[in-house]
Design a protein around this motif. Structure first.
Motif, PDB file in Angstrom:
ATOM      1  N   ASN A  33      -2.998   4.594  -8.559  1.00 23.78           N
ATOM      2  CA  ASN A  33      -1.747   3.822  -8.543  1.00 23.78           C
ATOM      3  C   ASN A  33      -1.742   2.530  -9.337  1.00 23.78           C
ATOM      4  N   THR A  69       6.198   6.922  -2.622  1.00 23.36           N
ATOM      5  CA  THR A  69       5.378   7.395  -3.729  1.00 23.36           C
ATOM      6  C   THR A  69       4.255   8.310  -3.272  1.00 23.36           C
ATOM      7  N   PHE A  88      -4.169   9.097  -0.237  1.00 30.20           N
ATOM      8  CA  PHE A  88      -4.525   8.800  -1.619  1.00 30.20           C
ATOM      9  C   PHE A  88      -5.247  10.006  -2.204  1.00 30.20           C
ATOM     10  N   LEU A 102       3.592   2.418  -1.496  1.00 29.58           N
ATOM     11  CA  LEU A 102       4.394   1.985  -2.643  1.00 29.58           C
ATOM     12  C   LEU A 102       5.811   2.545  -2.615  1.00 29.58           C
ATOM     13  N   ALA A 120       0.293   7.425  -2.665  1.00 30.36           N
ATOM     14  CA  ALA A 120       0.200   6.021  -2.245  1.00 30.36           C
ATOM     15  C   ALA A 120       0.565   5.917  -0.772  1.00 30.36           C
ATOM     16  N   CYS A 171       0.830  -1.216   0.000  1.00 33.58           N
ATOM     17  CA  CYS A 171       0.000   0.000   0.000  1.00 33.58           C
ATOM     18  C   CYS A 171       0.858   1.257   0.000  1.00 33.58           C
ATOM     19  N   PHE A 208      -7.195   4.514  -4.192  1.00 36.05           N
ATOM     20  CA  PHE A 208      -5.861   3.934  -4.356  1.00 36.05           C
ATOM     21  C   PHE A 208      -5.692   3.341  -5.753  1.00 36.05           C
TER      22      PHE A 208
END
Length: 299
Positions: free
Chosen positions: A218, A73, A148, A68, A76, A66, A214
């Motif tokens: 992503n 990221t 997110f 990332l 994320a 989750c 999410f």
């Protein structure tokens, strides 16, 4: 004369290079010595949770599934964007949460495991790593990229048939036709999205709106943003209509657990827990893999 001492200047005096706060330092910049050892230990827990903290992991997920790129990221749930915002109130458990407490909850729900002790080696290591990533961030300010990105409401109500079609076409190549992830021997390549080895009903990803956000931002990896808003909602809805481990807060009353923990004011498409899908009630103890939390644990 009033002296102004920006946080970046303080960081520079402490020997930390001032950089774009949204670009966390590379792994090669982890320092030597005990501090660096703790940071690297935290990185290992994030990227290979089951191997690095086996006594606390209860499924085949790792934190980086989750968060990332090991929590780097933007969009994320990056660790660098969250760390400086704790302690903070969480409606989920109706209390002020430290960063360590928040990570505990990730182990309970997303990792479907046992919470590492507050102040213990595991949570201190994760805190050391997250704090290192967050150097240069302003304390108490949510930077762009935290959590997110918001997703628009779906043009049509989410639908299982459309969601299954999206899953089969786009997601199954990485997560398996049966949603159980991909393995290379004992190595978990991609995580299961439902079933006994996935996250449980208390996890944030078990909320359709959060999963849709999410996914839209992503997924699929390498082609993020290619799914439409409707496709993201549909596939999140379909995934949430599958069996997964029990909500650790379940105390014997399915409807009561939904009312207390799954009904969120103003959220139209949240959790499907305790609803009936294809003739099966999600969360029914007779068909739901159990989750075991140490007796007396305070949620």
């Amino acid at each position: 004369m009033r002296w102004r001492f920006p946080l970046l200047a303080v960081a520079a005096l402490a020997g930390i290079a001032a950089a774009d706060p949204a670009t966390p330092p590379p792994e090669a910049a982890i320092p030597a010595g005990p501090d660096g050892d703790a940071i690297r230990r935290g990185l290992a827990i994030i990227t290979d949770t089951r191997a690095a903290a086996p006594q606390y992991a209860g499924n085949d997920l790792r934190c980086a599934n989750c968060h990332l790129d090991a929590g780097r990221t933007a969009g994320a749930a990056p660790l660098w964007a969250a760390f400086g915002n704790f302690p903070v109130w969480r409606d989920k458990n109706k209390r002020m949460n430290s960063f360590e407490k928040r990570v505990q909850d990730c182990f309970i729900y997303s990792i479907n495991g046992t919470p590492p002790p507050l102040g213990g080696e595991v949570l201190l290591a994760v805190s050391a790593y997250a704090g290192w990533l967050a150097q240069g961030q302003r304390i108490g300010v949510s930077p762009p990229g935290r959590g997110f990105p918001a997703i628009a409401a779906p043009p049509l109500p989410p639908d299982d048939a459309r969601g299954k079609a999206v899953f089969t076409e786009v997601c199954a190549a990485c997560h398996g036709e049966d949603g159980q992830g991909l393995r290379d021997g004992d190595t978990i390549i991609n995580p299961p999205l439902w079933g006994k080895a996935s996250y449980n009903w208390g996890a944030g990803m078990a909320q359709v709106d959060k999963a849709a956000a999410f996914i839209r931002a992503n997924m699929p990896v390498g082609n993020a943003g290619t799914l439409s808003v409707q496709q993201a909602w549909d596939v999140a809805w379909y995934i949430d209509g599958q069996t997964r481990p029990q909500d650790p807060r379940f105390a014997g009353n399915l409807a009561g657990t939904r009312a207390e923990h799954h009904n969120r004011a103003g959220v139209r498409f949240g959790s499907r827990y305790a609803t009936t899908v294809a003739g099966q009630t999600l969360g029914d103890p007779a068909t739901t893999p159990p989750h075991h939390v140490p007796p007396g644990h305070d949620f």
